[in-house]
Motif scaffolding. Structure first.
Motif, PDB file in Angstrom:
ATOM      1  N   GLU A  41       0.843  -1.205   0.000  1.00 49.24           N
ATOM      2  CA  GLU A  41       0.000   0.000   0.000  1.00 49.24           C
ATOM      3  C   GLU A  41       0.880   1.257   0.000  1.00 49.24           C
ATOM      4  OE1 GLU A  41      -2.815   2.254   3.272  1.00 49.24           O
ATOM      5  OE2 GLU A  41      -2.738   0.074   3.307  1.00 49.24           O
ATOM      6  N   PHE A  42       2.104   1.137   0.514  1.00 48.51           N
ATOM      7  CA  PHE A  42       3.002   2.283   0.652  1.00 48.51           C
ATOM      8  C   PHE A  42       4.054   2.361  -0.443  1.00 48.51           C
ATOM      9  CE2 PHE A  42       1.407   0.926   4.754  1.00 48.51           C
ATOM     10  CZ  PHE A  42       0.727   2.071   5.135  1.00 48.51           C
ATOM     11  N   GLU A  75       6.899   6.507   4.741  1.00 50.20           N
ATOM     12  CA  GLU A  75       5.439   6.645   4.709  1.00 50.20           C
ATOM     13  C   GLU A  75       4.774   5.500   5.481  1.00 50.20           C
ATOM     14  OE1 GLU A  75       4.309   6.973   0.595  1.00 50.20           O
ATOM     15  OE2 GLU A  75       5.095   9.020   0.440  1.00 50.20           O
ATOM     16  N   ASN A  78       5.253   6.166   9.202  1.00 48.19           N
ATOM     17  CA  ASN A  78       4.367   7.237   9.677  1.00 48.19           C
ATOM     18  C   ASN A  78       2.919   6.781   9.807  1.00 48.19           C
ATOM     19  OD1 ASN A  78       6.453   9.095   9.895  1.00 48.19           O
ATOM     20  ND2 ASN A  78       6.157   9.869   7.822  1.00 48.19           N
ATOM     21  N   ALA A  79       2.496   5.870   8.942  1.00 45.81           N
ATOM     22  CA  ALA A  79       1.109   5.407   8.955  1.00 45.81           C
ATOM     23  C   ALA A  79       0.867   4.263   9.945  1.00 45.81           C
ATOM     24  CB  ALA A  79       0.711   4.952   7.557  1.00 45.81           C
ATOM     25  N   LEU A  80       1.905   3.484  10.268  1.00 49.94           N
ATOM     26  CA  LEU A  80       1.706   2.274  11.056  1.00 49.94           C
ATOM     27  C   LEU A  80       2.263   2.318  12.479  1.00 49.94           C
ATOM     28  CD1 LEU A  80       2.627  -0.320   8.269  1.00 49.94           C
ATOM     29  CD2 LEU A  80       0.333   0.432   8.948  1.00 49.94           C
ATOM     30  N   ILE A  83       0.275   3.249  15.618  1.00 42.89           N
ATOM     31  CA  ILE A  83      -1.034   3.709  15.137  1.00 42.89           C
ATOM     32  C   ILE A  83      -1.949   2.529  14.818  1.00 42.89           C
ATOM     33  CG2 ILE A  83      -2.221   4.939  13.272  1.00 42.89           C
ATOM     34  CD1 ILE A  83       0.279   6.780  13.156  1.00 42.89           C
ATOM     35  N   LYS A  84      -1.487   1.621  13.956  1.00 40.22           N
ATOM     36  CA  LYS A  84      -2.347   0.525  13.506  1.00 40.22           C
ATOM     37  C   LYS A  84      -2.120  -0.728  14.341  1.00 40.22           C
ATOM     38  CE  LYS A  84      -3.821  -2.124   9.548  1.00 40.22           C
ATOM     39  NZ  LYS A  84      -3.998  -2.114   8.112  1.00 40.22           N
TER      40      LYS A  84
END
Length: 124
Positions: A41-42, A75, A78-80, A83-84
């Motif tokens: 996805e990244f 990226e 920063n997204a995971l 967070i996830k």
């Protein structure tokens, strides 16, 4: 460079400034193919290696991932990172540069049980 036995490696070489990332808090049921789908996805993934128990072959719940491009790795981080939380896990993903990325840092090694007759110079 030799690839780990279960690693998935893509064609070609990654950018010279790419970052190998350590990823923790992943379900033991996820294999390299599952993780590749999540990380793509990244950006395109160069290599994924799930760390496994040497005796049982079962996942240890962590892996290394290398993207073709540094930007993709950052990226994803920063997204995971923190967070996830993946299904079945109680804590969010931990994603940071692997220790091998800190090559310029000074490292210490403890060496014990040496004879009193060994000098500091012989140890270096």
């Amino acid at each position: 460079m030799m690839n780990p036995p279960n690693a998935i490696t893509g064609p070609g070489q990654p950018d010279p400034d790419t970052i190998k990332m350590f990823v923790g808090q992943i379900p033991k049921s996820m294999d390299e193919a599952d993780l590749k789908k999540m990380f793509e996805e990244f950006g395109p993934v160069y290599q994924i290696n799930v760390l496994r128990d040497k005796v049982t072959g079962q996942s240890r719940g962590c892996c290394f991932v290398t993207f073709y491009h540094r930007k993709s790795a950052l990226e994803a981080q920063n997204a995971l990172h923190n967070i996830k939380t993946l299904p079945g896990m109680h804590h969010p993903i931990q994603m940071k540069p692997a220790d091998s990325e800190n090559r310029n840092e000074e490292r210490k090694l403890f060496v014990g049980m040496l004879s009193f007759f060994i000098s500091v110079y012989l140890c270096r």
